[in-house]
Structures are given as C-alpha cells and as structure tokens.
Design a protein around this motif. Structure first.
Motif, PDB file in Angstrom:
ATOM      1  N   ILE A 129      42.343  40.733  40.120  1.00 54.23           N
ATOM      2  CA  ILE A 129      41.229  40.832  40.701  1.00 54.23           C
ATOM      3  C   ILE A 129      40.414  41.840  40.028  1.00 54.23           C
ATOM      4  O   ILE A 129      40.755  43.088  40.073  1.00 54.23           O
ATOM      5  CB  ILE A 129      41.567  41.468  42.405  1.00 54.23           C
ATOM      6  N   GLY A 130      38.981  41.666  39.767  1.00 57.28           N
ATOM      7  CA  GLY A 130      38.515  42.428  38.716  1.00 57.28           C
ATOM      8  C   GLY A 130      38.243  42.002  37.501  1.00 57.28           C
ATOM      9  O   GLY A 130      39.178  41.820  36.708  1.00 57.28           O
ATOM     10  N   ALA A 131      37.101  41.820  36.731  1.00 55.24           N
ATOM     11  CA  ALA A 131      37.081  41.063  35.482  1.00 55.24           C
ATOM     12  C   ALA A 131      36.285  41.888  34.425  1.00 55.24           C
ATOM     13  O   ALA A 131      35.364  41.524  33.904  1.00 55.24           O
ATOM     14  CB  ALA A 131      36.343  39.851  35.622  1.00 55.24           C
ATOM     15  N   GLY A 132      36.658  43.448  34.539  1.00 55.92           N
ATOM     16  CA  GLY A 132      36.229  44.373  33.484  1.00 55.92           C
ATOM     17  C   GLY A 132      37.211  44.160  32.333  1.00 55.92           C
ATOM     18  O   GLY A 132      37.966  43.220  32.467  1.00 55.92           O
TER      19      GLY A 132
ATOM     20  N   ASP B 120      52.741  24.267  35.120  1.00 58.79           N
ATOM     21  CA  ASP B 120      53.061  24.721  36.358  1.00 58.79           C
ATOM     22  C   ASP B 120      52.285  25.910  36.733  1.00 58.79           C
ATOM     23  O   ASP B 120      52.287  26.559  37.927  1.00 58.79           O
ATOM     24  CB  ASP B 120      54.491  24.866  36.587  1.00 58.79           C
ATOM     25  N   MET B 121      52.032  26.835  35.821  1.00 64.31           N
ATOM     26  CA  MET B 121      51.263  27.986  35.910  1.00 64.31           C
ATOM     27  C   MET B 121      49.855  28.138  36.372  1.00 64.31           C
ATOM     28  O   MET B 121      49.080  27.316  35.928  1.00 64.31           O
ATOM     29  CB  MET B 121      51.392  28.854  34.573  1.00 64.31           C
ATOM     30  N   THR B 122      49.484  29.057  37.083  1.00 62.08           N
ATOM     31  CA  THR B 122      48.239  29.304  37.483  1.00 62.08           C
ATOM     32  C   THR B 122      47.786  30.689  37.460  1.00 62.08           C
ATOM     33  O   THR B 122      48.539  31.686  38.082  1.00 62.08           O
ATOM     34  CB  THR B 122      47.862  29.020  39.055  1.00 62.08           C
ATOM     35  N   VAL B 123      46.851  31.185  36.551  1.00 65.16           N
ATOM     36  CA  VAL B 123      46.458  32.509  36.424  1.00 65.16           C
ATOM     37  C   VAL B 123      44.813  32.320  36.869  1.00 65.16           C
ATOM     38  O   VAL B 123      43.906  31.767  36.227  1.00 65.16           O
ATOM     39  CB  VAL B 123      46.380  33.048  34.923  1.00 65.16           C
ATOM     40  N   VAL B 124      44.613  33.103  37.901  1.00 71.15           N
ATOM     41  CA  VAL B 124      43.309  33.348  38.640  1.00 71.15           C
ATOM     42  C   VAL B 124      42.748  34.669  38.297  1.00 71.15           C
ATOM     43  O   VAL B 124      43.487  35.719  38.463  1.00 71.15           O
ATOM     44  CB  VAL B 124      43.253  32.871  39.875  1.00 71.15           C
ATOM     45  N   LEU B 125      41.472  34.648  37.582  1.00 73.59           N
ATOM     46  CA  LEU B 125      40.584  35.801  37.428  1.00 73.59           C
ATOM     47  C   LEU B 125      39.734  35.883  38.453  1.00 73.59           C
ATOM     48  O   LEU B 125      38.522  34.918  38.362  1.00 73.59           O
ATOM     49  CB  LEU B 125      40.207  36.172  35.992  1.00 73.59           C
ATOM     50  N   ILE B 126      39.546  36.876  39.337  1.00 76.37           N
ATOM     51  CA  ILE B 126      38.621  36.903  40.397  1.00 76.37           C
ATOM     52  C   ILE B 126      37.424  37.978  40.084  1.00 76.37           C
ATOM     53  O   ILE B 126      37.935  39.209  39.770  1.00 76.37           O
ATOM     54  CB  ILE B 126      39.106  37.281  41.854  1.00 76.37           C
ATOM     55  N   GLU B 127      36.146  37.736  40.142  1.00 80.06           N
ATOM     56  CA  GLU B 127      35.456  38.999  40.144  1.00 80.06           C
ATOM     57  C   GLU B 127      34.117  38.752  41.282  1.00 80.06           C
ATOM     58  O   GLU B 127      33.679  37.641  41.457  1.00 80.06           O
ATOM     59  CB  GLU B 127      34.649  38.723  38.761  1.00 80.06           C
ATOM     60  N   ALA B 128      33.682  39.601  41.738  1.00 79.85           N
ATOM     61  CA  ALA B 128      32.747  39.866  42.768  1.00 79.85           C
ATOM     62  C   ALA B 128      31.226  39.522  42.089  1.00 79.85           C
ATOM     63  O   ALA B 128      30.529  39.066  42.861  1.00 79.85           O
ATOM     64  CB  ALA B 128      32.799  41.185  43.553  1.00 79.85           C
ATOM     65  N   GLY B 129      31.313  40.037  40.904  1.00 79.68           N
ATOM     66  CA  GLY B 129      29.865  39.918  40.435  1.00 79.68           C
ATOM     67  C   GLY B 129      29.679  38.636  39.755  1.00 79.68           C
ATOM     68  O   GLY B 129      30.565  37.757  39.671  1.00 79.68           O
ATOM     69  N   PRO B 130      28.594  38.345  39.139  1.00 78.38           N
ATOM     70  CA  PRO B 130      28.146  37.035  38.637  1.00 78.38           C
ATOM     71  C   PRO B 130      28.790  36.522  37.321  1.00 78.38           C
ATOM     72  O   PRO B 130      28.968  35.493  36.912  1.00 78.38           O
ATOM     73  CB  PRO B 130      26.510  37.029  38.582  1.00 78.38           C
ATOM     74  N   ARG B 131      29.561  37.551  36.562  1.00 80.90           N
ATOM     75  CA  ARG B 131      30.062  37.212  35.223  1.00 80.90           C
ATOM     76  C   ARG B 131      31.059  38.151  34.929  1.00 80.90           C
ATOM     77  O   ARG B 131      31.109  39.244  35.567  1.00 80.90           O
ATOM     78  CB  ARG B 131      28.958  37.299  34.296  1.00 80.90           C
TER      79      ARG B 131
ATOM     80  N   VAL C 128      36.701  39.354  47.175  1.00 82.73           N
ATOM     81  CA  VAL C 128      37.935  39.122  47.794  1.00 82.73           C
ATOM     82  C   VAL C 128      37.789  39.675  49.279  1.00 82.73           C
ATOM     83  O   VAL C 128      37.382  40.714  49.385  1.00 82.73           O
ATOM     84  CB  VAL C 128      39.027  39.960  47.164  1.00 82.73           C
ATOM     85  N   THR C 129      38.129  38.725  50.228  1.00 81.52           N
ATOM     86  CA  THR C 129      37.859  39.517  51.654  1.00 81.52           C
ATOM     87  C   THR C 129      39.299  39.998  52.285  1.00 81.52           C
ATOM     88  O   THR C 129      39.289  40.693  53.402  1.00 81.52           O
ATOM     89  CB  THR C 129      37.174  38.452  52.648  1.00 81.52           C
TER      90      THR C 129
ATOM     91  N   GLY D  38      36.418  32.518  51.899  1.00 81.67           N
ATOM     92  CA  GLY D  38      37.073  31.984  53.239  1.00 81.67           C
ATOM     93  C   GLY D  38      38.339  30.966  52.931  1.00 81.67           C
ATOM     94  O   GLY D  38      38.973  30.596  53.956  1.00 81.67           O
ATOM     95  N   ARG D  39      38.778  30.951  51.440  1.00 79.70           N
ATOM     96  CA  ARG D  39      39.928  29.855  51.280  1.00 79.70           C
ATOM     97  C   ARG D  39      41.033  31.008  50.994  1.00 79.70           C
ATOM     98  O   ARG D  39      40.840  32.025  50.400  1.00 79.70           O
ATOM     99  CB  ARG D  39      39.656  29.308  49.995  1.00 79.70           C
ATOM    100  N   VAL D  40      42.368  30.719  51.566  1.00 82.89           N
ATOM    101  CA  VAL D  40      43.598  31.530  51.317  1.00 82.89           C
ATOM    102  C   VAL D  40      44.206  31.284  50.265  1.00 82.89           C
ATOM    103  O   VAL D  40      44.752  29.694  50.056  1.00 82.89           O
ATOM    104  CB  VAL D  40      44.270  31.662  52.621  1.00 82.89           C
TER     105      VAL D  40
END
Lengths: 440, 440
Positions: A170-173, A202-213, A243-244, A255-257
C-alpha cells in the motif's frame, strides 16, 4: 593586574539525538570543534534505511546495511556515543532526559530522530499491514513473506493458497515501488524454483496507490517507465484507489475485498516525538516547523533536522524526507555550531541542493532523475547500484554489499533467506485462511 | 493370462525429521532412490552449528552460517521440504504428527532432531546462563554481550562496572573454549578501541570447568597448548571447580560469589524429544539407545541418528556428539534405506571414522588433532579456517565467510556488531548492579 593568559572557555556540550543520516552528518561536521559531542541513539548502529526493503526481501543481510555508531565515530576524539532512549527535554535546565534516568546537559542540541509510519488515523491497521522503518521491522517482514511461501507450498485449498500467494503493498512512493518490484522478483525467480508446487503464475503482487500515479515525486515520464517495468515484472497496479479497510487477511479497495496473507504499509510517515519534547508547533505529520536555520521560535541553540522537521529553505524550497536532505541539513547545522563556537564566520544561509531521485524496480531496472541526466532500465540500475554502494557508510559494508549484489545478480540466489525469530513454523490449519494471531 | 508388465511398486515414503548435519546427509544419500523423501524441520534453514559462537561474538552474520534447506535440496527431485514442528509419532498408523495438524505417512523414518542444553536438573539457571544452540540464541547472546559493554561505558560505580565487564563461560569443551577465546578477543581488540572509558585490562573473561582440565576430548598435550593460548589472551581458567549457584548476576564456585553481567552455559546437552515420541529407552542425557544400525528394538524401519541417539558402532566405539559423526550416520542410514528399496546389497556395518578434532582460540591460534597430524598455534588456525570454510554448505556461504574472516583478520573489524531485537537500550540504574529483568 590583568591575567597573563586569557581564561580558557569551558568546553561546550553539544548533544545530538539520533544517529541517522542527519545526526551523523552533524557530528562529523563538528569534528574539529573544541567541544564535547554526545550522540544519543536507542540503537547501537547507524542504518542505511533506503536499502531496508532489500533486507525485507532477503537480498541483503542486516549487517550489510548497518554500521556500529561507535565505529563510524571511532576516530573523532570529541565525540561520545550513548546508547539510551530519550524521553524528554528540559528546556529550563538545558538537559536531555533519558530512559536510563540520565540528564545530559547541552549548550547546543540537534534533534534528528526521524519518523515512523503513519496510518492516517487508522492505527488499528498497523498489526495487519506493517511498514519497514527499522531492522527489526525488516527481519519480521522477511519472516512473514517467506512463511507465506512455506504455507502455500503445503496448502491444498485453492482460495487459501491464492491468499497466501497474494502480496499487497500500500503506497507507491519509492519505498512501495521498490518493495513491490523486489517481492515480484523474489517470488518469480529465486523462490519458485525452490518450491515444488508454486509456479511463477500462482503469485500476485498488487501495488495500491490512492493518488493518480506511482512515484509522485518523480517526473511523469520516468514514473511512466517505472510503471511499465513493474507491470512487465507482473506487478498489478491499482491507482487512484484508496484503501478503505485492512484486516488480518484482507484489503478493501473500491468496495472490493482482496484476500492477502501479506500486506505491507508504505503509505505515510509520522515524525518522531521531538515536537512533543519541545512543545513546539508541528505540521499534520507531526514534524516540527523550523525556520530556514532549523531552529524553532525562541530557541536559537536547538536545531531540528531530517524527517522530524518541516523546513522551507532560504530559496523557498520545502525539504523532502530523503537521506540527502537530512545529510545536508546535518552538515550545515554542524558547521553553524562550529562557527559559533570558534566565533568565526557563519555559513551562508542553507539551500537544499536537490541531487535528484532514484528508484529501483527489481534487479534489471531503475529510474534515475538527476535533473539533466535521466535514465531508465538497465543503465538506471547500474547507476543506482553504484550510488548506493558508494553512499553506504564504511568500506566493509560497501564491499560486502557489492559482493552480495554481484552474487545475486549472477545467480538469482538470495543470500539471506532465513526465517529467524520464529522458534516454530506456525503452520496453518486448512480451514482458516490466515490465522488471526499470525498478524500479531 | 499373466499381466504383460510387472505391477509398478508404490513409491515408498521416507520421512526425515531435522535438517541438521545428520538429516541432510541421509536425504542426500537417498538422491537416487525411487521414493518420496520429506524433510521436516521447524526452521527453514540448515545451520552450521560449530560456528554459532562466531555469530554470538559478532564475527559472522547469521546468513553466513546458514543455508535455506530448500536451496540445499533444490536439485534433488525426490526430496520435499516441510516447514513444521513435529509433535509425535504414531507407530501404529505409521505417521509423523505435526503442530500444523498434519499426519505425514512414512515407510522409513529417520529422526535427526539434535539436542538442546542441559542444566543437570537446574533449569532455573537457564534464563541467567543461556547457551547457544540456535541462531536466535546466538543473536540474543550477541545483544547481551554488546549491551554489557554499552552499559559499562556509562557506568560510574566501580563494582557495577567490574560486573558488567566480567564474562563467565561455564563448561570447557570445544564450545566453551571457543566462546571464551572469542569473547576475550572481541573485548580486548575490537571493542575496546570503540569505547572511550574501557581499557583492555578492565575486562575479565572466566572459563569454568568442573573437570580437571579443558577440552577433555582432546589429547592432554593439545589441551595444555590450548589452555596456554587462552591464558595468554587473558582468559582466567577455573578448573576442577563445579558451579554451585547461578543467579541473574552472579556465579558461585568453590563457595566464592563472582559478580558477572554475562554468564554463558556451555556445559551440557540434552537430546531432543525423539525418545519420548518413540517411547524408547534413553540414556541419562535423553538420547535414544540404538544398535549399531541406528534402530531401536523392534523397529527396523525407524532410525535415530546424531546428537539425539546414543550409539556404539560395530567396532565398539561410542559415537561423539559432533557434526562428522552425525554426517557419517546419516549417510550410512540413507545408503541402507536406498539398498533396501532397490533390493541391492546393504552397506557394510557402520563404523565411525574419527577424523580428529579441532578447536580455535581466538584468531591466532587453534588446536588440531587429526591422529597423525597435530597442530597448535597459527598453523592450527589456518587449517581450522580452511576446514570450516570448506565444510560450510553452499558455495555462497563459503565465499561470504571467507571474505568476512579475511577482513576481520586484516583489520580486527567485527562486521556484525548489531544489537537487534532490542527496541530500547535498557540502560541500568546506578544503584542496581544488573536489573533482574535484563536476564529474562
């Protein structure tokens, strides 16, 4: 009759709290000062924080990115090191108070105590989504990542297995980008060949960022190149999606878990307690608001630098929370104090020199923005490596990191893949995707 | 009509518990076997235990002396690694039970679960005088030793300071001797130059042995040479003096109370729980009594090897609790099982080949007894180093250890001098020599 010799001035006491980049730079700038310098830190080592994510992803060992403070200051005769935790400052009595019940007197005080994570008011997320600011954070995260693979290897339920092989950052700095890239690489190359039942897909790596990029502090086109490199490595980007909710084994975005065994926080920082110690005005992130000379109102002899200060330099530029800014501030404050002690000319007003920014994406790519020079891909990676090895404090570490990296580059081997601090492999029961207590 | 092809035999399950020297040797000897091998360990790494004392004394990093089990067995297609803790064995159902609630079926079982410390009935001494058998033990001891110096540096009370600079090692077998030598060296050379107020002469290292001489498993004249080297390094030997009491900050020998902040146990070992799992007959140290084929009565398919077995070989020689004995036993048992599976000729009855013993005393001296070749001093040290680097599993570690040692030899630098796992430096109050909770 006048005295034959002028009375010798009492040696002044300079106390520096925190042996990070800022604190050490200040101490070193005072090497020639006729004064007693006491560096107080609650750890016995200086940490090269920008590479912590490499410890968390088992590429480097803790000793590779740290140096005992005493070794760093060994040859500086006027410097003393005190291992203790500061609990407050008595401005009236001019002493720093510590947990070891000491009262350390100061004539000049430099506070360089850094920052911790900020969960933006959701501190209840902290146990589920740890961040990395200390070596212990990093080795704990390393154990967590490696244990997720160990459990997935033995897991038969497809949903639970998928959750175990999902890593969310969580966070893409820069820290978030480097972590996501490094986990994707650890997973796809070094780890999967060690496990019989885990394939790279089989692996998933997700990078979440609240900002646009991603990489908001970089130029748009460099951030674009970094985003492309990440996607080529298999990292899923979720931009403009705050992230909520975070629980022990889920992240909720839009809204997706999303079920995930490993959730890492790289979203925000909060300054250390220095502001509280001083009773000084702070900004939203808890940073002490200081003038361009790093002092707060009415205290010309107390300086606050690095991540724990909010400073706008003489040129009107706000200092970013990065190592070079802390180092420059520390060196400047050290020179200022030295000049005052020696009654010589004070240094010119502080101006932050932005030498650019770098972020690495796995072992084959990096984005480097040095103003005129902008690099992406392999050339960026080479420059990034050279710069980091160079800036590591102490030749031994430089040598060790260089050989570790070279080795890992040539073989995809990860040298530090140890799950320590865990007497027992807490293997999970098949019916509970991820046990609550694992997150603790 | 008879079937055209002979029915293919079901692949047998071989379970090996413990990935130490014995367990890994057994797995590797079964590399060609038509069987499924499952190696269960509660840690994800193999540990080169003979060098643990070097981690405890900050000469090597944890990653230098460990290798992920999965990496070691990566190329062995019939081997599976399971990270879990064994809790029991169901001999009726032929399954190994684990904390992760698994029941792992076996046709052949090899138990190689090692040993822990034994306090000879005084388990209450354990928190005050920790031993080193695991990486976590070693890093905790490292923190304890380094913290003692940090506290001594700030201590003003002479008695408390003396206690902080007194290091007591109980037990003068190879581990105790190597620890005492290594602490004396750490203290006298690498650490004292980092502290302003500690001189080499302020330090006391005491090696206590209940028996009449150090290194009882070595020839008398070699032990004599080792004792002399230790004394030259400033280690005080207290022979033929059993310890009668240990508290958080004292050791009592011969009725005299010796105050010491750091007390280390190297006196005795106690086998793991394998005997209890089997309900088998054990000796005083909890080791399973096995025949020269490493089986217990009535169980020809269950083998117990290494430190957790008490074995007398065909030649009437009792196997010592050292790595080469465990390795030889593991390799022999692996070959035996492979022969039975393939219905080929079984190996000749097991005979332990004693290749000699080595112990190092600091960086300049070692005693080496290889039967015909006996070395002491610098020549011993060189042979000792070469042998240890050679036997470290995995080339990367060999390379890393070699560079670490070379570096440390040339510069007296200690690369791994970090106090980790300690958020706060618990600085002590002047009136309490060593706080009770520090020992916990």
């Amino acid at each position: 009759m006048a005295p034959l010799i002028a009375p010798i001035a009492k040696r002044k006491n300079i106390v520096i709290v925190g042996a990070g980049f800022g604190g050490l730079a200040a101490a070193q700038a005072l090497a020639e000062a006729h004064a007693d310098i006491t560096v107080i830190d609650r750890r016995n080592f200086h940490l090269f924080q920008p590479l912590l994510y490499q410890v968390a992803t088992a590429a480097l060992s803790p000793a590779d990115i740290s140096a005992p403070i005493r070794s760093v200051l060994r040859r500086q005769a006027n410097a003393h090191v005190m291992l203790d935790k500061v609990t407050g400052i008595d401005r009236e009595k001019r002493v720093v108070l510590t947990e070891g019940r000491r009262a350390v007197p100061f004539d000049y005080l430099v506070l360089a105590t850094g920052a911790r994570h900020s969960y933006f008011g959701r501190d209840d997320w902290a146990p589920f989504a740890p961040g990395i600011k200390t070596l212990d954070d990093a080795t704990r995260l390393r154990a967590r990542i490696l244990l997720a693979f160990e459990r997935a290897e033995l897991e038969t339920d497809p949903a639970a297995r998928r959750a175990l092989l999902t890593f969310v950052v969580i966070g893409a700095g820069p820290t978030g980008v480097e972590l996501a890239g490094s986990i994707a690489e650890l997973a796809r190359k070094s780890v999967t060949r060690d496990f019989r039942s885990i394939a790279p897909g089989d692996m998933t790596v997700v990078l979440i960022e609240a900002g646009p990029r991603i990489l908001p502090s970089f130029r748009e086109n460099l951030a674009q190149a970094a985003a492309q490199s990440l996607e080529e490595m298999g990292v899923t980007l979720r931009l403009a999606q705050p992230v909520t909710e975070v629980t022990a084994h889920t992240v909720t975005i839009s809204g997706r878990v999303l079920p995930a065994a490993t959730i890492i926080w790289a979203a925000g920082v909060k300054a250390s307690a220095a502001g509280r110690w001083l009773g000084a005005e702070t900004d939203r992130a808890g940073r002490v608001k200081v003038g361009p000379d790093f002092t707060t109102a009415g205290e010309p002899d107390i300086f606050v630098i690095g991540d724990t200060a909010a400073c706008v330099d003489e040129g009107g530029k706000a200092l970013p929370g990065v190592a070079p800014a802390a180092k420059q501030a520390g060196a400047w404050v050290g020179k200022l104090i030295a000049a005052r002690l020696a009654s010589t000319r004070e240094p010119k007003p502080f101006r932050y020199r932005d030498k650019g920014a770098m972020a690495t994406i796995g072992r084959k790519s990096a984005v480097v923005d040095l103003g005129r020079i902008r690099l992406t891909g392999g050339a960026g990676w080479l420059l990034w490596s050279a710069a980091h090895v160079w800036f590591l404090i102490g030749f031994r570490n430089r040598f060790s990191v260089a050989t570790s990296w070279l080795w890992s580059y040539l073989t995809w081997e990860r040298g530090a893949r140890l799950i320590t601090g865990q007497e027992i492999a807490r293997a999970r029961a098949p019916d509970i995707p991820i046990r609550q207590q694992d997150a603790a």
